[in-house]
Enzyme design. Structure first.
Site, PDB file in Angstrom:
ATOM      1  N   LEU A  58     108.895 -82.114  75.844  1.00  0.00           N
ATOM      2  CA  LEU A  58     109.751 -81.928  74.318  1.00  0.00           C
ATOM      3  C   LEU A  58     108.935 -81.330  73.524  1.00  0.00           C
ATOM      4  O   LEU A  58     108.641 -81.272  71.612  1.00  0.00           O
ATOM      5  CB  LEU A  58     110.322 -82.814  73.704  1.00  0.00           C
ATOM      6  CG  LEU A  58     111.896 -83.217  74.282  1.00  0.00           C
ATOM      7  CD1 LEU A  58     112.379 -84.125  73.817  1.00  0.00           C
ATOM      8  CD2 LEU A  58     112.883 -82.088  74.446  1.00  0.00           C
ATOM      9  N   TYR A  76     100.029 -97.538  80.993  1.00  0.00           N
ATOM     10  CA  TYR A  76     101.325 -97.292  79.995  1.00  0.00           C
ATOM     11  C   TYR A  76     100.995 -98.753  78.511  1.00  0.00           C
ATOM     12  O   TYR A  76     101.430 -99.676  79.313  1.00  0.00           O
ATOM     13  CB  TYR A  76     102.909 -97.187  80.085  1.00  0.00           C
ATOM     14  CG  TYR A  76     102.502 -95.911  80.168  1.00  0.00           C
ATOM     15  CD1 TYR A  76     101.523 -94.997  80.733  1.00  0.00           C
ATOM     16  CD2 TYR A  76     103.948 -95.179  80.841  1.00  0.00           C
ATOM     17  CE1 TYR A  76     101.276 -93.447  80.876  1.00  0.00           C
ATOM     18  CE2 TYR A  76     103.943 -94.254  81.378  1.00  0.00           C
ATOM     19  CZ  TYR A  76     102.607 -92.970  81.907  1.00  0.00           C
ATOM     20  OH  TYR A  76     103.106 -92.120  81.834  1.00  0.00           O
TER      21      TYR A  76
END
Length: 294
Positions: A218, A58
């Site tokens: 989400l 990341y």
């Protein structure tokens, strides 16, 4: 916040907040002031979020002349130390993915890379043992049985407390569990109202006693047009309950199984505070059925 379990009595068992925090989008490219990120972490902990998830791959790519590999781990470790909150967090990381020029992604599950990835993460995180180290994604160029054997070698070094898998299918989970046994404690796959194909993996995790960490939980709800067109049931329940559709989505995921722990990404304090509130949103059987069918 309500708690959920990761691990077992053999290798370690901890209770974490039912909602975690995915850190993939944390970076300092200029749009996210360090103070904002620090306040997001503080708000998460105040709301009961204790599971933080990062990875050695990341980072912001090549923006601002900074290579991605390891940047997120260094950022998170630095923020936790500055805040003096390191001992309040269960910090999980991953290895096996590699970032290249321009932020490209590839996989490397060679023994040399995976062992060195663990050592590098230990150094960047500033710990003697990684609480939960996860294999980021199966490497198509490598035999999966060989990869699991390397994970067992890593467990045997004592450099990681527990191991997890990410982006795997039911057969791969069973293969790994047969070798790793109680050292395997979690699976991290994508799961959301938009992406429901990981339900078989949730079922296997429930059967084997593994935590299921839902990444990008989400999906489908962040765009107002997509929410209205493709997920109106979530909008309906949210309006009736006076909460956000995002809270409804996370509560629905928690209702799928006691092993599910959603790890939504958040870069702002208000976002993680809203997500954390989903742990206390108890949906009715009728609402769950409506959302299951949506």
């Amino acid at each position: 916040m309500k708690q959920r379990t990761i691990g077992n009595g053999t290798v370690g068992r901890v209770e974490v907040g039912a909602i975690g925090l995915g850190l993939m989008t944390f970076d300092q490219t200029g749009e996210q002031p360090r103070a904002q990120l620090a306040e997001t972490i503080r708000t998460a902990l105040e709301a009961g979020v204790t599971l933080f998830d990062t990875a050695d791959a990341y980072g912001p790519g090549e923006q601002l002349g900074v290579a991605a590999q390891g940047e997120n781990e260094k950022l998170i470790a630095g923020l936790l130390d500055e805040l003096g909150l390191r001992d309040q967090v269960y910090l999980a990381t991953k290895g096996g993915s590699v970032r290249g020029d321009g932020g490209s992604w590839s996989q490397d599950s060679s023994p040399e890379h995976l062992h060195s990835a663990v050592d590098a993460s230990l150094s960047r995180l500033g710990v003697d043992q990684i609480w939960l180290w996860q294999h980021h994604r199966p490497d198509a160029t490598r035999d999966y049985d060989e990869t699991i054997g390397i994970l067992q070698e890593i467990v045997d070094t004592g450099k990681v407390g527990m191991v997890g898998l990410s982006n795997v299918d039911p057969a791969q989970i069973r293969t790994a569990h047969a070798v790793l046994g109680d050292s395997l404690v979690s699976v991290q796959n994508q799961f959301s109202p938009k992406f429901r194909s990981s339900l078989p993996e949730v079922a296997v995790c429930a059967e084997l006693g593994l935590a299921f960490l839902a990444w990008s939980p989400l999906g489908g709800l962040t765009d107002a047009k997509e929410l209205a067109a493709k997920h109106p049931a979530f909008a309906q329940v949210a309006q009736e309950r006076g909460v956000s559709p995002q809270q409804v989505a996370l509560a629905w995921e928690l209702a799928q199984s006691e092993v599910v722990i959603p790890i939504p990404g958040a870069k702002r304090p208000a976002s993680i505070a809203d997500s954390a509130a989903a742990a206390d949103l108890a949906l009715t059987a009728e609402e769950i059925a409506l959302l299951d069918a949506a």
